[in-house]
Design an enzyme around this catalytic site. Structure first.
Site, mmCIF file in Angstrom:
data_model
loop_
_atom_site.group_PDB
_atom_site.id
_atom_site.type_symbol
_atom_site.label_atom_id
_atom_site.label_comp_id
_atom_site.label_asym_id
_atom_site.label_seq_id
_atom_site.Cartn_x
_atom_site.Cartn_y
_atom_site.Cartn_z
ATOM 1 C CD GLU A 1 32.661 -20.759 43.091
ATOM 2 O OE1 GLU A 1 33.064 -19.984 42.206
ATOM 3 O OE2 GLU A 1 32.274 -20.352 44.203
ATOM 4 C CG HIS B 1 44.311 -24.449 15.420
ATOM 5 N ND1 HIS B 1 43.576 -25.616 15.490
ATOM 6 C CD2 HIS B 1 43.423 -23.434 15.582
ATOM 7 C CE1 HIS B 1 42.290 -25.314 15.685
ATOM 8 N NE2 HIS B 1 42.175 -23.999 15.741
ATOM 9 C CG HIS C 1 22.278 -18.832 47.181
ATOM 10 N ND1 HIS C 1 22.313 -17.639 46.476
ATOM 11 C CD2 HIS C 1 23.413 -18.850 47.933
ATOM 12 C CE1 HIS C 1 23.406 -16.975 46.800
ATOM 13 N NE2 HIS C 1 24.097 -17.683 47.675
ATOM 14 C CG HIS D 1 44.216 -19.112 15.436
ATOM 15 N ND1 HIS D 1 44.654 -19.303 16.723
ATOM 16 C CD2 HIS D 1 43.005 -19.746 15.354
ATOM 17 C CE1 HIS D 1 43.754 -20.018 17.385
ATOM 18 N NE2 HIS D 1 42.745 -20.292 16.586
HETATM 19 C C1 LIG Z 1 37.188 -21.670 26.287
HETATM 20 C C2 LIG Z 1 37.494 -21.513 24.849
HETATM 21 N N1 LIG Z 1 36.942 -20.510 24.168
HETATM 22 C C3 LIG Z 1 37.157 -20.383 22.841
HETATM 23 C C4 LIG Z 1 37.924 -21.274 22.174
HETATM 24 C C5 LIG Z 1 38.108 -21.161 20.679
HETATM 25 N N2 LIG Z 1 39.477 -20.714 20.390
HETATM 26 C C6 LIG Z 1 40.447 -21.579 20.094
HETATM 27 S S1 LIG Z 1 41.925 -20.840 19.889
HETATM 28 C C7 LIG Z 1 41.268 -19.311 20.172
HETATM 29 C C8 LIG Z 1 42.134 -18.085 20.133
HETATM 30 C C9 LIG Z 1 43.331 -18.306 20.919
HETATM 31 O O1 LIG Z 1 44.239 -17.301 20.784
HETATM 32 P P1 LIG Z 1 45.705 -17.548 21.276
HETATM 33 O O2 LIG Z 1 45.685 -18.252 22.562
HETATM 34 O O3 LIG Z 1 46.397 -16.239 21.230
HETATM 35 O O4 LIG Z 1 46.296 -18.553 20.237
HETATM 36 P P2 LIG Z 1 47.117 -18.228 18.925
HETATM 37 O O5 LIG Z 1 46.133 -17.660 17.942
HETATM 38 O O6 LIG Z 1 48.147 -17.258 19.273
HETATM 39 O O7 LIG Z 1 47.606 -19.553 18.491
HETATM 40 C C10 LIG Z 1 39.913 -19.418 20.425
HETATM 41 C C11 LIG Z 1 39.031 -18.256 20.706
HETATM 42 C C12 LIG Z 1 38.485 -22.326 22.933
HETATM 43 N N3 LIG Z 1 39.249 -23.266 22.376
HETATM 44 N N4 LIG Z 1 38.278 -22.402 24.258
#
Ligand SMILES: Cc1ncc(C[n+]2csc(CCOP(=O)(O)OP(=O)(O)O)c2C)c(N)n1
Ligand SMILES: [Mg+2]
Length: 660
Positions: free
Chosen positions: A410, A27, A472, A261
């Site tokens: 939680e 990334h 529960h 990204h």
């Molecule tokens: C809980 C979770 N859900 C989904 C992902 C997959 N994922 C990784 S980065 C991302 C998008 C993140 O967007 P952003 O925080 O704006 O990062 P940017 O593209 O700006 O680097 C996703 C959906 C993850 N790592 N964790």
């Protein structure tokens, strides 16, 4: 902005782009957009010592957007934490020090494993709570021995995740003035513009939580970033949130595009990036000497901070010997080991008692022995019996309090528990009803992955919950937690086993523990013992050397097994009852021990547990059977439910007869 600063910021960009390109995966977008804020923070405002990443009073930095790991790796290389250029070239390769997402205990200088978005935000709150607590406990006039900030950096994804809202809502309530959150606001996530799914005003949200909210209009302007960081640091009564307007993939032809990204920029785009940045070479991973020299000079200066602190700390220890002892107690993770032979610790009243109550009594013994025990529940302490009497409540007005109130949150609670453990100096526990371990699990998984000894106290462990009904009543949660690597689940049957579970939990150094406890009273078993620490043991043996059958049970169902044993003996069937409070611990015993408890020659076996049978197959085998839940529970008095779902002596007796 001086030329050397510009080049030093760009060095982060170049290394990140090259690392991702070489790996053909990763990334690049976040590191390119966040390079300036990270450089400004790490060079001018963050207290850290690259020569000692474990210095107790360092500022903490959590990269909550873990996908931007190359940003962190580049910093750790440039500041000379121990990551080499070679390590950066091995990004995402097997056995490298630069895995896809930052991993705690794997790469020096990584404060927390991140990747599941938002998790880092909760862990940062936990770290800031730990700092506030330890500062309240240890600092003396003129001796601020615990005095550091916690910084977290996350993007749109982190801000969308519910865990961040939970954690920051609590952080605002608690007025954690030394928590500073950077929001990498590039308005892009994987599927494109955030406008498609995320249009709220995030700043207003944080303001409502009680944060000081600050804005950096130009994410590349070091001066502007620096001023805002100082403003954030200056407000010690509220946590601060800094929105930094950035461009994902800054400087590359993919700038501002979602395609920056999560995939390599491409060879041509990396070339174009370096041209745009006027980088002196197109050679991959090339860093000019003067850039290294700049980082080296800054790193050298940083070591002075620790040197000054060491002096202060030595004086402090001399002047306050009792505090020195207390400090050592807080930082000695083996302090509870001796309890194995402490009679008071293992003592209990011989009367029926719910294991949640026994756990509560045990916590209140441990609190005196472990001054660093800290914890609480997600608004359920009166039910989960996790309150430490006379130890105060952690609040904005009393950070020295050891009882934490997480509110009904939680997931954040569990993430915060990990943050407390990551900070060092504390042994945290968190608590809720067992059925809501579903809301806890993603962070428990991170505890296991990071090797943190976070303690999870889960009560109301089965259909024994009764009237509250199937919403529960956990049935599949034991299987869920037992299936997790490096996670130890205990479901004790009585006081001795409950104390054993706590003993395991507070002596563990690298493994989280869950205590799964009953709401209803259970009898004290005459055969229970510290053998519970082996996970499974004979709680009531057959008269014969080789039993006709074996019942294996956990928690409330062990009693049922013992009752069935007595009935069966009347009919000439002579069986053994094995209590299995922890499959996880039984699994790591020697083959000899396991054979001794569950001889392979005895194939007539019955597992009894008020949960689904998933996981019992390997113990009962093809010739055995189970008395377990086949579906969800129901709403009725517990005694009615145990009958309804077959947890009766008669039914267990019949199950044994069916396999003998
Ligand atoms: C809980 C979770 N859900 C989904 C992902 C997959 N994922 C990784 S980065 C991302 C998008 C993140 O967007 P952003 O925080 O704006 O990062 P940017 O593209 O700006 O680097 C996703 C959906 C993850 N790592 N964790
Ligand atoms: Mg984004």
């Amino acid at each position: 902005m001086s030329i050397i600063d510009t080049m030093s910021v760009n060095a982060i960009r170049v290394l990140s782009a090259d690392g991702v390109q070489k790996a053909s995966s990763g990334h690049p977008g976040l590191p390119l957009g966040c390079a300036a804020m990270a450089y400004e923070l790490w060079t001018k405002h963050m207290k850290h010592n690259p020569k000692n990443s474990k210095w107790a009073n360092r500022d903490r930095f959590v990269l909550s957007g873990g996908h931007g790991s190359m940003l962190l790796y580049s910093l750790l290389h440039l500041f000379d934490y121990g990551l080499t250029l070679e390590d950066l070239t091995q990004f995402r390769q097997d056995n490298s020090l630069t895995p896809g997402h930052p991993e705690y205990r794997h790469t020096i200088g990584v404060e927390a494993t991140t990747g599941p978005l938002g998790a880092g935000m909760a862990m940062a709150v936990g770290m800031a709570m730990a700092e506030a607590h330890l500062a309240a406990k240890f600092n003396k006039e003129g001796y601020p021995v615990v005095d550091h900030y916690t910084f977290a950096l996350g993007g749109d994804g982190c801000m969308m995740e519910g865990i961040t809202s939970e954690a920051m809502s609590l952080a605002g309530t608690l007025g954690l003035g030394k928590l500073i959150v950077f929001y990498d606001s590039n308005k892009i996530s994987i599927e494109g513009s955030t406008d498609i799914a995320f249009t709220e005003d995030v700043r207003k949200r944080f303001e409502a939580y009680g944060f000081q909210t600050l804005l950096v209009e130009d994410g590349n302007n070091l001066e502007e970033i620096g001023k805002v960081i100082e403003a954030a640091k200056a407000d010690l009564t509220r946590p601060s949130m800094i929105t930094v307007r950035t461009k994902i993939g800054y400087g590359s032809p993919k700038e501002g595009m979602a395609s920056a990204h999560g995939e390599p920029l491409g060879v041509d785009n990396v070339r174009a990036l370096k041209e745009k940045l006027e980088w002196p070479s197109q050679e991959p991973f090339f860093i000019p000497e003067e850039v290294y020299a700049n980082y080296k000079a800054i790193a050298q200066e940083k070591t002075m901070d620790e040197a000054a602190w060491n002096e202060l700390f030595d004086e402090y220890k001399n002047k306050f010997p009792e505090m020195k002892d207390l400090w050592e107690k807080h930082h000695d993770e083996n302090i509870a080991k001796d309890l194995i032979d402490n009679e008071d610790f293992w003592a209990f009243a011989d009367k029926p008692e719910a294991t949640r109550n026994l756990s509560g009594l045990t916590i209140n013994k441990i609190k005196k022995i472990l001054p660093n025990l800290i914890g609480g529940a997600a608004d359920l302490a009166p039910s989960t019996k996790t309150y430490m009497s006379d130890m105060g409540d952690f609040s904005k007005n009393n950070y020295a309090g050891r009882n934490l109130h997480f509110g009904v949150r939680e997931l954040a609670m569990a993430g915060i528990g990990n943050g407390l453990a990551l900070h060092g100096g504390l042994r945290p526990y968190v608590s809720t009803f067992f059925v809501f371990s579903d809301y806890v699990k993603p962070m428990a998984r991170l505890s296991a992955l990071m090797g943190l000894p976070t303690i999870f106290v889960f009560t109301h462990d089965s259909i024994g919950v009764g009237e509250d009904g199937p919403t529960h009543e956990p049935v599949e949660q034991l299987a869920m937690l037992r299936s997790m690597p490096n996670f130890t689940v205990f479901r004790p049957a009585d006081a001795t086993e409950c104390i054993a579970a706590w003993y395991y939990a507070i002596t563990s150094t690298n493994t989280p523990t869950a205590l799964v406890l009953s709401r209803q009273n259970l009898p004290q078993l005459s055969g229970s013992s510290k053998e519970a620490l082996k996970g499974g043991y004979v709680v009531s043996d057959s008269k014969k050397v080789v039993p006709d059958a074996i019942i294996i049970a956990s928690g409330s169902e062990v009693e049922l097994g013992i009752n069935a044993q007595a009935e069966l003996l009347k009919e000439g069937v002579d069986i053994r009852v094995v209590s299995m409070p922890s499959m996880d611990l039984f699994e790591v015993q020697t083959e000899q021990y396991k054979e001794c408890i569950l001889p392979k020659s005895v194939r007539a076996r019955v597992a009894v547990e008020a949960a689904v049978d998933f996981g019992w197959g390997k113990y009962v085998g093809l010739d055995g059977t189970t008395v377990t839940m086949k579906g969800f529970g129901a709403s009725a008095p517990a005694s009615v439910l145990f009958k309804k779902f077959g947890f009766t002596t008669e039914n267990v007796v019949n199950a044994v007869k069916s396999v003998v």
